[in-house]
Design an enzyme around this catalytic site. Structure first.
Site, short mmCIF file in Angstrom:
data_model
loop_
_atom_site.label_atom_id
_atom_site.label_comp_id
_atom_site.label_asym_id
_atom_site.label_seq_id
_atom_site.Cartn_x
_atom_site.Cartn_y
_atom_site.Cartn_z
N TYR A 14 -18.34 3.23 -22.99
CA TYR A 14 -18.14 2.18 -22.64
C TYR A 14 -17.95 1.57 -20.69
CZ TYR A 14 -15.32 3.27 -26.15
OH TYR A 14 -15.05 3.21 -28.35
N HIS A 19 -13.85 -4.59 -20.58
CA HIS A 19 -12.83 -4.05 -20.47
C HIS A 19 -12.90 -2.98 -19.42
CE1 HIS A 19 -9.54 -4.16 -22.74
NE2 HIS A 19 -9.24 -3.61 -23.95
#
Length: 183
Positions: A14, A19
């Protein structure tokens, strides 16, 4: 004691996703201040300085509130002294805006913080991540930035880190900061 928390998801997969822009801004702020996250507690990482704490939850974004609530309770931080940095799907990539309080606007990490703190009266630094490809929002926020977006991304990270630094170090009211930076 002021608290700045950048939202994101833990894990290498990630690291460069939309995000995780909150984590990126925290990293930049730490570089500017020549600090590093050196405490691991409450399922997060943070550094405590004389009059502020800078932190990253180690939970997934949608569960960030528990970490923040535990920091707030342990260090007796006033809600008015919290700044949460997060991605904002409602803004185009590169747009950076301060917000005094209010609803989560669909941001699930912020919604969890509101739930855990029992109030929406904390400050936010919202960083736009939107582009024209919004077919599947869940996939989009977990996607990486395209090469042609990197200049805007770096500019947004730089701007947001300046604003976060000003929040920590200046005696300006939040209203004054919003007037100065929300243009």
């Amino acid at each position: 004691m002021k608290l700045i928390v950048g939202l994101g998801n833990p894990g290498f997969e990630y690291e460069h996703t939309r995000h995780n822009i909150g984590f990126k801004i925290i990293d930049k702020l730490l570089d500017v201040l020549n600090l590093e996250l050196n405490k691991s507690q409450f399922n997060g990482l943070y550094v405590k300085h004389d009059d502020f704490i800078i932190a990253k939850p180690l939970t997934y974004m949608n569960l960030s509130g528990n970490f923040i609530r535990q920091l707030v309770n342990f260090y007796k931080i006033q809600i008015d002294d919290i700044l949460v940095i997060h991605d904002e799907l409602a803004f185009n990539l590169g747009v950076v805006r301060l917000k005094q309080n209010g609803s989560a606007n669909g941001q699930k990490g912020v919604a969890n913080i509101i739930s855990q703190l029992g109030t929406q009266n904390f400050k936010r630094l919202r960083v736009g991540i939107k582009n024209e490809d919004l077919k599947n929002i869940a996939s989009f926020v977990l996607s990486k930035f395209a090469p042609n977006e990197l200049i805007l991304l770096e500019s947004a990270i730089a701007s947001a880190s300046v604003i976060a630094y000003d929040f920590l170090k200046s005696n300006k009211s939040f209203s004054k900061l919003m007037n100065e930076y929300n243009q």
